[in-house]
Motif scaffolding. Structure first.
Motif, PDB file in Angstrom:
ATOM      1  N   PHE A  23       0.861  -1.188   0.000  1.00  0.00           N
ATOM      2  CA  PHE A  23       0.000   0.000   0.000  1.00  0.00           C
ATOM      3  C   PHE A  23       0.894   1.234   0.000  1.00  0.00           C
ATOM      4  O   PHE A  23       1.711   1.417   0.900  1.00  0.00           O
ATOM      5  CB  PHE A  23      -0.921  -0.009   1.228  1.00  0.00           C
ATOM      6  CG  PHE A  23      -1.896  -1.151   1.193  1.00  0.00           C
ATOM      7  CD1 PHE A  23      -3.133  -1.008   0.589  1.00  0.00           C
ATOM      8  CD2 PHE A  23      -1.548  -2.389   1.717  1.00  0.00           C
ATOM      9  CE1 PHE A  23      -4.025  -2.078   0.509  1.00  0.00           C
ATOM     10  CE2 PHE A  23      -2.422  -3.473   1.649  1.00  0.00           C
ATOM     11  CZ  PHE A  23      -3.666  -3.311   1.048  1.00  0.00           C
ATOM     12  N   ASP A  24       0.730   2.070  -1.012  1.00  0.00           N
ATOM     13  CA  ASP A  24       1.590   3.240  -1.180  1.00  0.00           C
ATOM     14  C   ASP A  24       0.884   4.524  -0.749  1.00  0.00           C
ATOM     15  O   ASP A  24      -0.339   4.644  -0.886  1.00  0.00           O
ATOM     16  CB  ASP A  24       1.972   3.408  -2.659  1.00  0.00           C
ATOM     17  CG  ASP A  24       2.995   2.381  -3.113  1.00  0.00           C
ATOM     18  OD1 ASP A  24       3.296   1.439  -2.359  1.00  0.00           O
ATOM     19  OD2 ASP A  24       3.489   2.528  -4.253  1.00  0.00           O
ATOM     20  N   ASP A  25       1.679   5.464  -0.292  1.00  0.00           N
ATOM     21  CA  ASP A  25       1.327   6.895  -0.135  1.00  0.00           C
ATOM     22  C   ASP A  25       0.735   7.294   1.214  1.00  0.00           C
ATOM     23  O   ASP A  25       0.549   8.479   1.464  1.00  0.00           O
ATOM     24  CB  ASP A  25       0.389   7.413  -1.249  1.00  0.00           C
ATOM     25  CG  ASP A  25       0.993   7.263  -2.647  1.00  0.00           C
ATOM     26  OD1 ASP A  25       2.182   6.918  -2.739  1.00  0.00           O
ATOM     27  OD2 ASP A  25       0.262   7.477  -3.633  1.00  0.00           O
ATOM     28  N   GLY A  26       0.387   6.327   2.098  1.00  0.00           N
ATOM     29  CA  GLY A  26      -0.147   6.676   3.409  1.00  0.00           C
ATOM     30  C   GLY A  26       0.985   6.954   4.386  1.00  0.00           C
ATOM     31  O   GLY A  26       2.101   7.246   3.954  1.00  0.00           O
ATOM     32  N   ASN A  74       9.829   2.700   2.866  1.00  0.00           N
ATOM     33  CA  ASN A  74      10.169   4.069   2.473  1.00  0.00           C
ATOM     34  C   ASN A  74       9.639   4.421   1.068  1.00  0.00           C
ATOM     35  O   ASN A  74       9.840   3.673   0.111  1.00  0.00           O
ATOM     36  CB  ASN A  74      11.697   4.149   2.505  1.00  0.00           C
ATOM     37  CG  ASN A  74      12.236   5.553   2.387  1.00  0.00           C
ATOM     38  OD1 ASN A  74      11.734   6.357   1.626  1.00  0.00           O
ATOM     39  ND2 ASN A  74      13.294   5.820   3.134  1.00  0.00           N
ATOM     40  N   HIS A  75       9.004   5.589   0.959  1.00  0.00           N
ATOM     41  CA  HIS A  75       8.449   6.045  -0.334  1.00  0.00           C
ATOM     42  C   HIS A  75       8.784   7.536  -0.546  1.00  0.00           C
ATOM     43  O   HIS A  75       8.000   8.270  -1.135  1.00  0.00           O
ATOM     44  CB  HIS A  75       6.937   5.812  -0.307  1.00  0.00           C
ATOM     45  CG  HIS A  75       6.267   5.803  -1.655  1.00  0.00           C
ATOM     46  ND1 HIS A  75       6.743   5.131  -2.750  1.00  0.00           N
ATOM     47  CD2 HIS A  75       5.103   6.383  -2.064  1.00  0.00           C
ATOM     48  CE1 HIS A  75       5.917   5.309  -3.772  1.00  0.00           C
ATOM     49  NE2 HIS A  75       4.917   6.070  -3.390  1.00  0.00           N
ATOM     50  N   THR A  76       9.952   7.934  -0.039  1.00  0.00           N
ATOM     51  CA  THR A  76      10.467   9.331   0.001  1.00  0.00           C
ATOM     52  C   THR A  76       9.691  10.194   1.011  1.00  0.00           C
ATOM     53  O   THR A  76       8.594   9.830   1.429  1.00  0.00           O
ATOM     54  CB  THR A  76      10.469  10.084  -1.359  1.00  0.00           C
ATOM     55  OG1 THR A  76       9.139  10.473  -1.696  1.00  0.00           O
ATOM     56  CG2 THR A  76      11.119   9.274  -2.457  1.00  0.00           C
ATOM     57  N   GLN A  78       8.541  13.387   0.566  1.00  0.00           N
ATOM     58  CA  GLN A  78       7.448  14.215   0.021  1.00  0.00           C
ATOM     59  C   GLN A  78       6.923  13.695  -1.317  1.00  0.00           C
ATOM     60  O   GLN A  78       6.424  14.458  -2.131  1.00  0.00           O
ATOM     61  CB  GLN A  78       7.937  15.653  -0.153  1.00  0.00           C
ATOM     62  CG  GLN A  78       8.217  16.329   1.167  1.00  0.00           C
ATOM     63  CD  GLN A  78       8.928  17.658   0.992  1.00  0.00           C
ATOM     64  OE1 GLN A  78      10.001  17.719   0.388  1.00  0.00           O
ATOM     65  NE2 GLN A  78       8.328  18.718   1.489  1.00  0.00           N
ATOM     66  N   HIS A  79       7.075  12.388  -1.543  1.00  0.00           N
ATOM     67  CA  HIS A  79       6.556  11.779  -2.770  1.00  0.00           C
ATOM     68  C   HIS A  79       7.120  12.477  -4.012  1.00  0.00           C
ATOM     69  O   HIS A  79       6.383  12.922  -4.901  1.00  0.00           O
ATOM     70  CB  HIS A  79       5.022  11.809  -2.788  1.00  0.00           C
ATOM     71  CG  HIS A  79       4.437  10.712  -3.620  1.00  0.00           C
ATOM     72  ND1 HIS A  79       3.963  10.914  -4.893  1.00  0.00           N
ATOM     73  CD2 HIS A  79       4.286   9.395  -3.372  1.00  0.00           C
ATOM     74  CE1 HIS A  79       3.518   9.761  -5.379  1.00  0.00           C
ATOM     75  NE2 HIS A  79       3.712   8.823  -4.483  1.00  0.00           N
ATOM     76  N   VAL A  80       8.437  12.554  -4.065  1.00  0.00           N
ATOM     77  CA  VAL A  80       9.101  13.281  -5.159  1.00  0.00           C
ATOM     78  C   VAL A  80       9.405  12.355  -6.339  1.00  0.00           C
ATOM     79  O   VAL A  80       9.472  11.137  -6.196  1.00  0.00           O
ATOM     80  CB  VAL A  80      10.414  13.931  -4.663  1.00  0.00           C
ATOM     81  CG1 VAL A  80      10.110  15.070  -3.705  1.00  0.00           C
ATOM     82  CG2 VAL A  80      11.330  12.897  -4.012  1.00  0.00           C
ATOM     83  N   PRO A 116      10.281   3.779  -5.360  1.00  0.00           N
ATOM     84  CA  PRO A 116      10.269   5.130  -5.919  1.00  0.00           C
ATOM     85  C   PRO A 116       8.847   5.563  -6.311  1.00  0.00           C
ATOM     86  O   PRO A 116       8.128   4.799  -6.948  1.00  0.00           O
ATOM     87  CB  PRO A 116      11.143   5.010  -7.168  1.00  0.00           C
ATOM     88  CG  PRO A 116      11.110   3.565  -7.532  1.00  0.00           C
ATOM     89  CD  PRO A 116      10.885   2.795  -6.264  1.00  0.00           C
ATOM     90  N   PRO A 117       8.433   6.778  -5.901  1.00  0.00           N
ATOM     91  CA  PRO A 117       7.142   7.293  -6.346  1.00  0.00           C
ATOM     92  C   PRO A 117       7.010   7.241  -7.878  1.00  0.00           C
ATOM     93  O   PRO A 117       7.979   7.524  -8.587  1.00  0.00           O
ATOM     94  CB  PRO A 117       7.137   8.733  -5.828  1.00  0.00           C
ATOM     95  CG  PRO A 117       7.965   8.667  -4.583  1.00  0.00           C
ATOM     96  CD  PRO A 117       9.056   7.684  -4.919  1.00  0.00           C
ATOM     97  N   HIS A 118       5.854   6.861  -8.339  1.00  0.00           N
ATOM     98  CA  HIS A 118       5.539   6.746  -9.769  1.00  0.00           C
ATOM     99  C   HIS A 118       6.424   5.704 -10.470  1.00  0.00           C
ATOM    100  O   HIS A 118       6.450   5.658 -11.703  1.00  0.00           O
ATOM    101  CB  HIS A 118       5.668   8.099 -10.489  1.00  0.00           C
ATOM    102  CG  HIS A 118       4.883   9.186  -9.822  1.00  0.00           C
ATOM    103  ND1 HIS A 118       3.526   9.326  -9.970  1.00  0.00           N
ATOM    104  CD2 HIS A 118       5.271  10.161  -8.964  1.00  0.00           C
ATOM    105  CE1 HIS A 118       3.110  10.355  -9.250  1.00  0.00           C
ATOM    106  NE2 HIS A 118       4.153  10.872  -8.620  1.00  0.00           N
TER     107      HIS A 118
END
Ligand code: ZN
Length: 201
Positions: A23-26, A74-76, A78-80, A116-118
């Motif tokens: 699950f990403d982004d939370g 870890n997903h950075t 600030q989602h960069v 990595p985001p995206h």
């Protein structure tokens, strides 16, 4: 793409009937507790690729995620996007997120996982991340964030894309909330009834 990036995980060795939900982004209060309840109902474990800023805002939810036997990753901060930052600036974003993760109680031996985001990465960025981090991509992407996709279609496509040992991306984000609330319980039900289990990476 997998051949471009050495040592990146796209799927896990195809263990019979095991899936790796991610699950990403939370974490966010609107969606993550819902995800935890669904996972608990199926004794499913999952890996949460967290945005550092969300971790800072919602530490109590992150703690809950760990207490329930899931993994934080870890997903950075600030989602960069890798394509917009130098490897050095990008690495600083990853380090910042990792520092927040490590203020939470985590098993010391745990591998540092990074997504990595995206899915954006270059070989130069990858080289700065390895060997400290294990980079994790995916084998199935649920387009739960695509609001033009109906929940039914989202479920159908996601199920069709999943194979044993698959790493599946879902999102505990506001954008994905509508589709996720429909897809997740049905996905868990579908694969549980086929004898699958769900593990952390
Ligand atoms: Zn993301």
């Amino acid at each position: 793409m997998p051949w471009l990036f050495p040592k990146v995980w796209w799927r896990r060795p195809a263990k019979e009937k095991t899936l790796y939900l991610t699950f990403d982004d939370g974490p966010i209060p609107e969606v993550t507790p819902f995800v935890l309840d669904q996972l608990a109902a199926y004794q499913a474990k999952a890996t949460f690729f967290c945005v550092g800023e969300n971790l800072e805002r919602h530490k109590e939810i992150a703690t809950q995620v760990m207490k329930q036997g899931h993994m934080l990753a870890n997903h950075t901060h600030q989602h960069v996007k890798a394509w917009q930052l130098s490897p050095v600036a990008y690495f600083a974003q990853v380090t910042k997120c990792q520092e927040v993760l490590e203020t939470l109680e985590r098993p010391a031996t745990q591998t540092k996982l990074f997504r990595p985001p995206h899915g954006q990465l270059t070989l130069r960025h990858l080289r700065t991340l390895q060997p400290e981090y294990q980079v994790v991509m995916w084998s199935s992407l649920a387009y739960d964030f695509d609001q033009t996709l109906s929940p039914e279609e989202c479920l159908r496509k996601t199920i069709a894309s999943i194979q044993p040992g698959g790493v599946v991306v879902l999102h505990d984000s506001l954008k994905a909330e509508r589709n996720l609330r429909y897809v997740l319980p049905r996905l868990l039900e579908h694969f549980s009834s086929l004898g699958y289990s769900f593990q952390t990476l």
